[in-house]
Motif scaffolding. Structure first.
Motif, short mmCIF file in Angstrom:
data_model
loop_
_atom_site.label_atom_id
_atom_site.label_comp_id
_atom_site.label_asym_id
_atom_site.label_seq_id
_atom_site.Cartn_x
_atom_site.Cartn_y
_atom_site.Cartn_z
N MET A 1 0.83 -1.21 0.00
CA MET A 1 0.00 0.00 0.00
C MET A 1 0.85 1.25 0.00
O MET A 1 1.78 1.39 0.79
N GLY A 2 0.55 2.14 -0.91
CA GLY A 2 1.27 3.41 -0.99
C GLY A 2 2.57 3.34 -1.76
O GLY A 2 3.16 4.37 -2.08
N ALA A 3 3.06 2.12 -2.06
CA ALA A 3 4.34 2.01 -2.78
C ALA A 3 4.14 2.28 -4.27
O ALA A 3 3.16 1.84 -4.87
N GLY A 4 5.08 3.02 -4.85
CA GLY A 4 5.10 3.23 -6.30
C GLY A 4 3.83 3.81 -6.87
O GLY A 4 3.32 3.35 -7.88
N ARG A 5 3.35 4.86 -6.24
CA ARG A 5 2.06 5.40 -6.66
C ARG A 5 2.17 6.25 -7.93
O ARG A 5 3.05 7.10 -8.04
N VAL A 6 1.28 5.99 -8.87
CA VAL A 6 1.11 6.86 -10.03
C VAL A 6 -0.29 7.44 -9.93
O VAL A 6 -1.29 6.73 -10.11
N ALA A 7 -0.37 8.72 -9.60
CA ALA A 7 -1.68 9.36 -9.41
C ALA A 7 -2.44 9.39 -10.73
O ALA A 7 -1.84 9.51 -11.79
N PRO A 8 -3.77 9.28 -10.66
CA PRO A 8 -4.57 9.26 -11.89
C PRO A 8 -4.30 10.43 -12.83
O PRO A 8 -4.23 10.25 -14.05
N GLU A 9 -4.08 11.64 -12.29
CA GLU A 9 -3.85 12.81 -13.16
C GLU A 9 -2.55 12.64 -13.95
O GLU A 9 -2.48 12.94 -15.15
N LEU A 10 -1.52 12.14 -13.26
CA LEU A 10 -0.23 11.92 -13.92
C LEU A 10 -0.36 10.81 -14.97
O LEU A 10 0.15 10.93 -16.09
N ALA A 11 -1.06 9.75 -14.58
CA ALA A 11 -1.26 8.63 -15.51
C ALA A 11 -1.95 9.10 -16.77
O ALA A 11 -1.57 8.74 -17.90
N GLN A 12 -2.94 9.95 -16.60
CA GLN A 12 -3.70 10.49 -17.73
C GLN A 12 -2.82 11.36 -18.61
O GLN A 12 -2.78 11.19 -19.84
N SER A 13 -2.07 12.27 -18.00
CA SER A 13 -1.30 13.21 -18.82
C SER A 13 -0.11 12.54 -19.51
O SER A 13 0.27 12.92 -20.61
N MET A 14 0.46 11.51 -18.89
CA MET A 14 1.62 10.85 -19.49
C MET A 14 1.22 9.68 -20.40
O MET A 14 2.06 9.15 -21.11
N GLY A 15 -0.04 9.25 -20.32
CA GLY A 15 -0.49 8.20 -21.22
C GLY A 15 -0.22 6.79 -20.75
O GLY A 15 0.01 5.87 -21.54
N LEU A 16 -0.26 6.57 -19.40
CA LEU A 16 -0.10 5.23 -18.85
C LEU A 16 -1.17 4.32 -19.47
O LEU A 16 -2.30 4.72 -19.68
N THR A 17 -0.79 3.05 -19.72
CA THR A 17 -1.73 2.20 -20.44
C THR A 17 -1.82 0.81 -19.81
O THR A 17 -1.09 0.49 -18.88
N GLY A 18 -2.73 0.00 -20.34
CA GLY A 18 -2.87 -1.38 -19.91
C GLY A 18 -3.41 -1.50 -18.49
O GLY A 18 -4.06 -0.59 -17.98
N PHE A 19 -3.09 -2.65 -17.84
CA PHE A 19 -3.63 -2.86 -16.49
C PHE A 19 -3.07 -1.82 -15.53
O PHE A 19 -3.74 -1.44 -14.56
N ALA A 20 -1.84 -1.32 -15.78
CA ALA A 20 -1.27 -0.30 -14.90
C ALA A 20 -2.10 0.97 -15.00
O ALA A 20 -2.34 1.65 -13.99
N GLY A 21 -2.54 1.32 -16.19
CA GLY A 21 -3.41 2.48 -16.38
C GLY A 21 -4.73 2.28 -15.64
O GLY A 21 -5.21 3.18 -14.95
N ARG A 22 -5.27 1.07 -15.77
CA ARG A 22 -6.55 0.80 -15.10
C ARG A 22 -6.40 0.87 -13.59
O ARG A 22 -7.35 1.21 -12.88
N ALA A 23 -5.20 0.56 -13.08
CA ALA A 23 -4.96 0.65 -11.64
C ALA A 23 -4.78 2.09 -11.19
O ALA A 23 -4.79 2.40 -10.00
N SER A 24 -4.59 3.01 -12.16
CA SER A 24 -4.51 4.44 -11.86
C SER A 24 -5.74 5.16 -12.39
O SER A 24 -5.68 6.31 -12.83
N GLY A 25 -6.86 4.46 -12.40
CA GLY A 25 -8.13 5.09 -12.69
C GLY A 25 -8.47 5.32 -14.14
O GLY A 25 -9.49 5.95 -14.46
N LEU A 26 -7.61 4.85 -15.07
CA LEU A 26 -7.92 5.06 -16.49
C LEU A 26 -8.71 3.87 -17.02
O LEU A 26 -8.16 2.78 -17.23
N ALA A 27 -9.99 4.08 -17.21
CA ALA A 27 -10.87 2.98 -17.63
C ALA A 27 -10.78 2.79 -19.14
O ALA A 27 -11.57 3.32 -19.90
N ALA A 28 -9.75 2.05 -19.58
CA ALA A 28 -9.60 1.79 -21.01
C ALA A 28 -9.16 0.35 -21.20
O ALA A 28 -8.23 -0.12 -20.55
#
Lengths: 512, 173
Positions: free
Chosen positions: A351-378
């Motif tokens: 818990m709390g380790a290696g956090r990628v906040a949803p806003e950062l994930a969105q702006s940088m284009g995080l993808t796949g299951f890692a994106g989904r774990a940062s709130g990006l429903a794709a």
């Protein structure tokens, strides 16, 4: 498509909802900015040398929009080819632009980072391996690899260089940590160690021959690559794979998702000193691999998917074996999930380790299951389903926290969902042939598959003699590697292996 | 904790693979004398080096270390540094960008040492062959004792290659 109404869109036939448009270099930035404003994401960026056809160079940009895949082709001149950088619109473009320069000598103007990326010392600057005049076998005297890492300065800051040979069975890459005490101030990645010249090697290959190569771009995602490549080849040949073939492909893709997540869930336990998790999950993974070998002749399902269908059908006992496997795995995974969830030591590390906040994930284009774990429903299986995913509902797993615990949770959900999907698929069995011969055809085709790690894209251009002119496989790790640098900031160095494993990105798929 | 212990008890011992030596995998004649081989045979330390693989072979090297295969049960363990290793297990065609790192790792491994090349790529260069970016097979870069084909080779085959390297060659006839 809504993205840019002024574009002359031409539909690309095939299993993927896709269109292409030819634009001028000076339109590129605006088109990308418009598309981005409407929610489009950058999937891939690569270049082609068409000077042998008297057409100069070309840049290709693949975007995922609300209505599907949009492939832009930007015609560039034959001398000093260049185009405006789009890294300010899509940060993930940065490394792709640098790689495109290293391999093809096509320059992104106005980029804030124009250091080399995939080139180390194997070929000198000014030589571009993907240019048509450059021979595949041309080997150069190994040169020194000078790479200007970004230095962090200040009181008490020091650097830890790690790799390319790591302590463990891991792929090679270099990580440069700048730390104070145990805390990571900055991580800088250096990749490209595994560059094997895959794209150059594919040139001139027959379509069937390259299938074997594409299935080995990233071995852990062989099914996703083989399927995306088959889609691209079938798109060029104007052929639809038989229903039973796509049905088998989906079973294979979900099996691949399951055994990769199982393996990583085991290692995530191991990385927080719960070796119990490693032995338990890898026991389950082995059971799945043995069923793969019995039913499809290969533990990792390599070379199962081929252009035109699948290489072999499942034996008659297949459905029964898969039902049994799914039943067993589901009950075991639920038990193990409860153990992970209730283990205070494990949760404390997750818990709390290696956090990628949803806003950062969105702006940088995080993808796949890692994106989904940062709130990006794709998830392509939900948003742009190709057959057979258009015939049933896929329940997408998401999480809002973006930490290791969130990625673990999404992985658990996805294993359970894939086990459910395999049983849904088995209930919708398709009869008929599993392979159709491919007619000779040339042209441009593209395939796009939601692999276990994220979207795998394969683009192919075939010449009039049905030989590959240009092949570009794209791994979702390109998008996610830069976010790993961000995820470890302010974490302690000993948590890096855990955070790294929670993403488990491909080096080979990235380095090509 | 109770459910964890129950799960361990319920899983039981699952190791179900026995591995035999296969002289056909040898690339060079076994050059180590009996005394050294006896020592290696009781406790062998391996350093794995991925020199450019597709990551398929790594999946099976991991698997060899799990309960079904239990390579550690043979006295074989994987170590973090080449300086602690008796054997290098090398995967992949050697990419030109890994050539120097592989050579340095080999030099850092104390003598006497063994090298086992893993997978079709390690044996021949595989689908990647030799090019501006790939040196091809492992033996093009460092000396190899045993080569294990397969794409990827199974965990049994990998263990067989390791065991063959630390076993005296049977004289033919």
């Amino acid at each position: 498509m809504h993205t840019a109404p002024n574009l002359q869109l031409q539909s690309i036939p095939g299993a993927v909802q896709a269109a292409q448009a030819e634009i001028a270099p000076e339109q590129l930035h605006e088109v990308c900015a418009q598309a981005q404003a409407q929610g489009a994401r950058l999937l891939a960026l690569w270049g082609c040398d068409d000077t042998d056809q008297g057409r100069g160079f070309a840049l290709r940009v693949a975007l995922l929009t609300g209505t599907g895949l949009l492939c832009l082709r930007v015609a560039l001149g034959p001398d000093h080819p260049h185009y405006p950088s789009i890294a300010d619109v899509f940060p993930a473009a940065g490394r792709m632009q640098r790689a495109t320069y290293d391999l093809l000598g096509v320059h992104a103007q106005g980029s804030s980072d124009s250091r080399k990326w995939l080139r180390h010392g194997a070929w000198p600057g000014g030589v571009f391996p993907l240019r048509k005049g450059q021979a595949l076998g041309a080997a150069f005297e190994p040169g020194a690899d000078h790479y200007p890492f970004v230095r962090v300065e200040g009181e008490g800051v020091h650097e830890i260089p790690v790799g390319p040979v790591h302590a463990g069975t891991i792929e090679p890459g270099h990580f440069r940590f700048s730390i104070v005490g145990e805390s990571v101030l900055r991580l800088e990645e250096r990749l490209g160690y595994k560059h094997k010249g895959i794209e150059k090697l594919a040139e001139g290959m027959a379509i069937e021959q390259a299938a074997r190569l594409v299935g080995r771009v990233s071995g852990d995602s062989t099914v996703a690559y083989a399927w995306a490549y088959a889609q691209a080849a079938e798109s060029i040949a104007r052929l639809q794979a038989p229903p039973r073939a796509v049905w088998l492909r989906a079973i294979a893709l979900e099996l691949e998702r399951i055994h990769n997540h199982l393996g990583d869930l085991g290692y995530l336990g191991n990385d927080v000193a719960l070796s119990f998790g490693f032995f338990q999950f890898w026991r389950l993974k082995e059971l799945a691999l043995r069923v793969n070998a019995q039913l499809f002749g290969h533990r990792y399902l390599m070379d199962l998917i081929v252009p035109g269908g699948v290489a072999l059908d499942m034996p008659p006992e297949g459905p029964q074996r898969l039902f049994e496997l799914c039943g067993l795995l589901e009950s075991e995974v639920r038990t193990l999930r409860a153990i992970y969830d209730e283990h205070a030591g494990v949760q404390d590390r997750f818990m709390g380790a290696g956090r990628v906040a949803p806003e950062l994930a969105q702006s940088m284009g995080l993808t796949g299951f890692a994106g989904r774990a940062s709130g990006l429903a794709a998830d392509l299986r939900v948003d742009h389903p190709c057959a057979p995913y258009d015939r049933f509902e896929v329940r997408m797993a998401t999480h809002g926290e973006g930490d290791v615990a969130a990625r673990v949770s999404v992985r658990f959900d996805e294993v359970l969902e894939s086990l459910r999907l395999i049983r849904v698929l088995l209930g919708q069995a398709q009869a008929g042939p599993v392979r159709q011969p491919l007619d000779d055809a040339g042209g441009f085709g593209v395939g796009l598959i939601e692999g276990w790690r994220g979207e795998v894209l394969v683009a192919v251009e075939v010449d009039a003699h049905t030989r590959i002119r240009r092949l570009h496989p794209h791994d979702p790790s390109w998008q996610n590697w830069p976010l790993l640098e961000r995820a470890v900031m302010d974490n302690i160095v000993p948590d890096f292996p855990l955070i790294n494993k929670s993403f488990n990105l491909s080096y080979s798929g990235h380095d090509l | 904790m109770y459910t964890l212990l129950k799960q361990i008890a319920r899983s039981g011992i699952v190791t179900d693979v026995e591995v035999q030596v296969d002289d056909a995998l040898r690339v060079t004649k076994q050059g180590l004398d009996d005394a050294i081989l006896r020592r290696f045979g009781r406790s062998l330390s391996i350093r794995h080096v991925d020199a450019g693989s597709c990551n398929g072979c790594e999946l099976e090297i991991h698997m060899a270390q799990t309960a079904h295969y239990n390579v550690e049960g043979l006295g074989i363990k994987f170590v973090a540094s080449p300086r602690h290793a008796d054997m290098l297990l090398v995967t992949g065609p050697v990419s030109r960008h890994m050539e120097v790192a592989l050579k340095r790792t080999y030099e850092a491994t104390p003598d006497p040492k063994l090298v086992v090349a893993i997978g079709d790529c390690g044996c021949t260069g595989g689908v990647f062959g030799e090019s501006y970016a790939s040196c091809g097979r492992v033996s093009n870069v460092i000396p190899v004792d045993v080569a294990v084909p397969g794409c990827p080779p199974t965990p049994e085959a990998i263990m067989q290659g390791i065991l063959t390297a630390i076993t005296r060659e049977r004289t033919i006839g």
